[in-house]
Design a protein around this motif. Structure first.
Motif, mmCIF file in Angstrom:
data_model
loop_
_atom_site.group_PDB
_atom_site.id
_atom_site.type_symbol
_atom_site.label_atom_id
_atom_site.label_comp_id
_atom_site.label_asym_id
_atom_site.label_seq_id
_atom_site.Cartn_x
_atom_site.Cartn_y
_atom_site.Cartn_z
ATOM 1 N N GLN A 134 0.834 -1.206 0.000
ATOM 2 C CA GLN A 134 0.000 0.000 0.000
ATOM 3 C C GLN A 134 0.868 1.255 0.000
ATOM 4 O O GLN A 134 0.524 2.256 -0.638
ATOM 5 C CB GLN A 134 -0.949 0.007 1.206
ATOM 6 N N LEU A 135 1.990 1.221 0.692
ATOM 7 C CA LEU A 135 2.920 2.350 0.629
ATOM 8 C C LEU A 135 3.491 2.493 -0.770
ATOM 9 O O LEU A 135 3.618 3.606 -1.297
ATOM 10 C CB LEU A 135 4.047 2.157 1.654
ATOM 11 N N HIS B 291 13.531 7.737 0.756
ATOM 12 C CA HIS B 291 13.043 8.591 1.847
ATOM 13 C C HIS B 291 12.365 7.741 2.915
ATOM 14 O O HIS B 291 12.588 7.941 4.120
ATOM 15 C CB HIS B 291 12.056 9.631 1.301
ATOM 16 N N ASP B 292 11.551 6.794 2.486
ATOM 17 C CA ASP B 292 10.829 5.957 3.451
ATOM 18 C C ASP B 292 11.787 5.088 4.267
ATOM 19 O O ASP B 292 11.564 4.850 5.452
ATOM 20 C CB ASP B 292 9.811 5.079 2.724
ATOM 21 N N ILE B 293 12.847 4.612 3.621
ATOM 22 C CA ILE B 293 13.837 3.807 4.342
ATOM 23 C C ILE B 293 14.538 4.658 5.398
ATOM 24 O O ILE B 293 14.786 4.215 6.525
ATOM 25 C CB ILE B 293 14.870 3.212 3.360
ATOM 26 N N GLY B 294 14.836 5.887 5.049
ATOM 27 C CA GLY B 294 15.539 6.764 5.979
ATOM 28 C C GLY B 294 14.658 7.423 7.016
ATOM 29 O O GLY B 294 15.162 7.995 7.985
ATOM 30 N N SER C 198 11.652 5.907 8.563
ATOM 31 C CA SER C 198 10.634 4.888 8.845
ATOM 32 C C SER C 198 9.636 5.340 9.894
ATOM 33 O O SER C 198 8.508 4.857 9.955
ATOM 34 C CB SER C 198 11.293 3.577 9.312
ATOM 35 N N ASP C 199 10.028 6.326 10.718
ATOM 36 C CA ASP C 199 9.111 6.804 11.741
ATOM 37 C C ASP C 199 8.002 7.656 11.141
ATOM 38 O O ASP C 199 7.028 7.996 11.817
ATOM 39 C CB ASP C 199 9.856 7.621 12.802
ATOM 40 N N ALA C 200 8.103 7.979 9.835
ATOM 41 C CA ALA C 200 7.050 8.764 9.182
ATOM 42 C C ALA C 200 5.856 7.912 8.807
ATOM 43 O O ALA C 200 4.803 8.425 8.476
ATOM 44 C CB ALA C 200 7.598 9.443 7.928
ATOM 45 N N LYS C 201 6.019 6.598 8.856
ATOM 46 C CA LYS C 201 4.913 5.725 8.483
ATOM 47 C C LYS C 201 3.854 5.709 9.577
ATOM 48 O O LYS C 201 4.165 5.875 10.760
ATOM 49 C CB LYS C 201 5.427 4.304 8.242
#
Length: 440
Positions: free
Chosen positions: A159-160, A406-409, A411-414
């Protein structure tokens, strides 16, 4: 067994291993005996007669009412057996073709989705208790086709990836203003605002979704840039750099396609881009399945591309890209079905046994239609000029890779909510009260 029903099954099931036990207790075998056994028990004469006359509607109703059960196999295995025997064209008998012709003839009457009727239709499905959806959706509450870049992806990862794929096709840049038509629980709008510092307006007709999305924007500290409103897209007059619509077009109805694209043409800026993500069908136009129309999505319709493209042309929009997602939704629905069944007792506590059987059939039938019938998902990129996106598709992969890094770096944004956890606090609505599903 009812003679008519027996003849229908004999004609339909040529390969496979189907057993049917009728109300009298006699069991009949159909097919060539190959493959896993599916054993159906029809418990009442009423169900037997009804299925013989209108199997598309009566069979799921009999399952919902516990007049039909599976001794071996389940709904999905049964539908796989039926669909692989009948092919995409449906049951090939004269009365079934005649019944389908009648449904096609009346489909426009069933899809007169005025603003008031559209809101009522949305409330029937999307204003169910939000806790129900948390039982089977991903942590971001994405209620649309995921994008499985790899077969080993989890539902959350896919979904991401879907959101990254959409953002890439929107050719997003920092600071744009975005309209999300049918904004759901707000996940996509929040994603675009957080990743691109975008100003987002999300519109929905669901009070339940609006309440959750608004609270999520507040909790994320994005409520100054992301606004969710209870508005019909037809009432909008602002202009936007980007427009996105995911999983909403299926509720527009064939009578209103020209209105939809004419409105998009007035709302998107001259150098703007729109992405339309919708379920479609690879075959010719038809009617909405009777069970889906009556119990799941009243007023809904899944179009063939041949019904959509002429209205885009008449609205003066350029089709700058089309992509067909084939089995992505089948895999999404598989994950939803497995999660729903794993949380079935919780769903029953919210509603009742009949509701759980209805949703089990809905999720299984939807997955089966994508695997063994002609359903797919199309993503159509639109613009008012033919030069507003790059001339090759390389920019899409590049943007997705950048977003993935960006998502890997970060991860707390998820999102941190998990399915089954309590919903964010919000003002109570009618939809948050328990209710029972009664026979129609």
């Amino acid at each position: 067994m009812n003679v008519l029903l027996r003849r229908i099954i004999e004609r339909l099931i040529r390969t496979g291993n189907l057993k049917v036990t009728g109300p009298g207790g006699t069991t009949f075998a159909f097919g060539d005996g190959s493959g896993p056994a599916v054993h159906v028990h029809i418990k009442t004469r009423h169900a037997e007669r009804a299925i013989a006359l209108d199997p598309e509607l009566a069979l799921p109703e009999a399952f919902m009412d516990e007049e039909l059960d599976f001794v071996e196999g389940d709904v999905l295995r049964f539908l796989e057996l039926a669909y692989t025997n009948m092919g995409p064209g449906g049951i090939d008998v004269a009365w079934a073709r005649a019944l389908e012709s009648v449904r096609v003839a009346f489909r426009r009457l069933q899809q007169i989705n005025t603003a008031a009727r559209a809101r009522r239709n949305v409330q029937r499905h999307y204003d169910l208790d939000g806790e129900l959806y948390r039982l089977f959706l991903d942590s971001d509450m994405q209620y649309s086709c995921a994008y499985f870049e790899r077969p080993d992806m989890t539902l959350e990862e896919a979904q991401l990836a879907k959101k990254r794929h959409i953002a890439a096709k929107l050719h997003m840049k920092p600071g744009l203003n975005v309209l999300d038509i049918g904004s759901g629980w707000g996940g996509l709008g929040l994603f675009l605002a957080e990743r691109f510092n975008a100003e987002v307006l999300g519109v929905t007709l669901s009070s339940e979704q609006h309440g959750v999305a608004t609270e999520r924007a507040r909790n994320a500290g994005l409520d100054q840039r992301v606004h969710f409103e209870l508005r019909d897209y037809r009432d909008l007059s602002e202009r936007f750099d980007r427009i996105v619509s995911v999983g909403m077009f299926e509720h527009v109805g064939v009578n209103h396609y020209r209105t939809f694209f004419d409105k998009v043409s007035t709302l998107v800026k001259p150098d703007g881009v729109m992405l339309l993500h919708s379920i479609g069908r690879a075959g010719p136009p038809t009617a909405t399945a009777a069970f889906i129309r009556k119990y799941i999505f009243p007023g809904g319709y899944i179009p063939a591309l041949s019904e959509v493209l002429p209205h885009i042309e008449k609205a003066g929009l350029f089709v700058t890209d089309i992509e067909i997602l084939r089995l992505h939704y089948a895999d999404t629905l598989k994950a939803w079905r497995e999660r729903f069944l794993a949380n079935r007792d919780k769903a029953k506590a919210l509603y009742d046994e009949r509701f759980c059987r209805m949703w089990e059939f809905y999720l299984s039938a939807s997955e089966a239609a994508f695997r063994w019938q002609d359903l797919m998902v199309f993503q159509i990129q639109l613009a008012k000029r033919n030069d507003v996106v790059p001339l090759t598709r390389n920019y899409i992969a590049k943007a997705e890779k950048s977003l993935a890094m960006h998502d890997i770096g970060h991860s707390d944004a998820k999102p941190v909510e998990q399915p089954g956890e309590p919903a964010p606090s919000k003002a109570p609505t009618k939809a948050t009260r328990r209710r029972k599903v009664t026979k129609e």
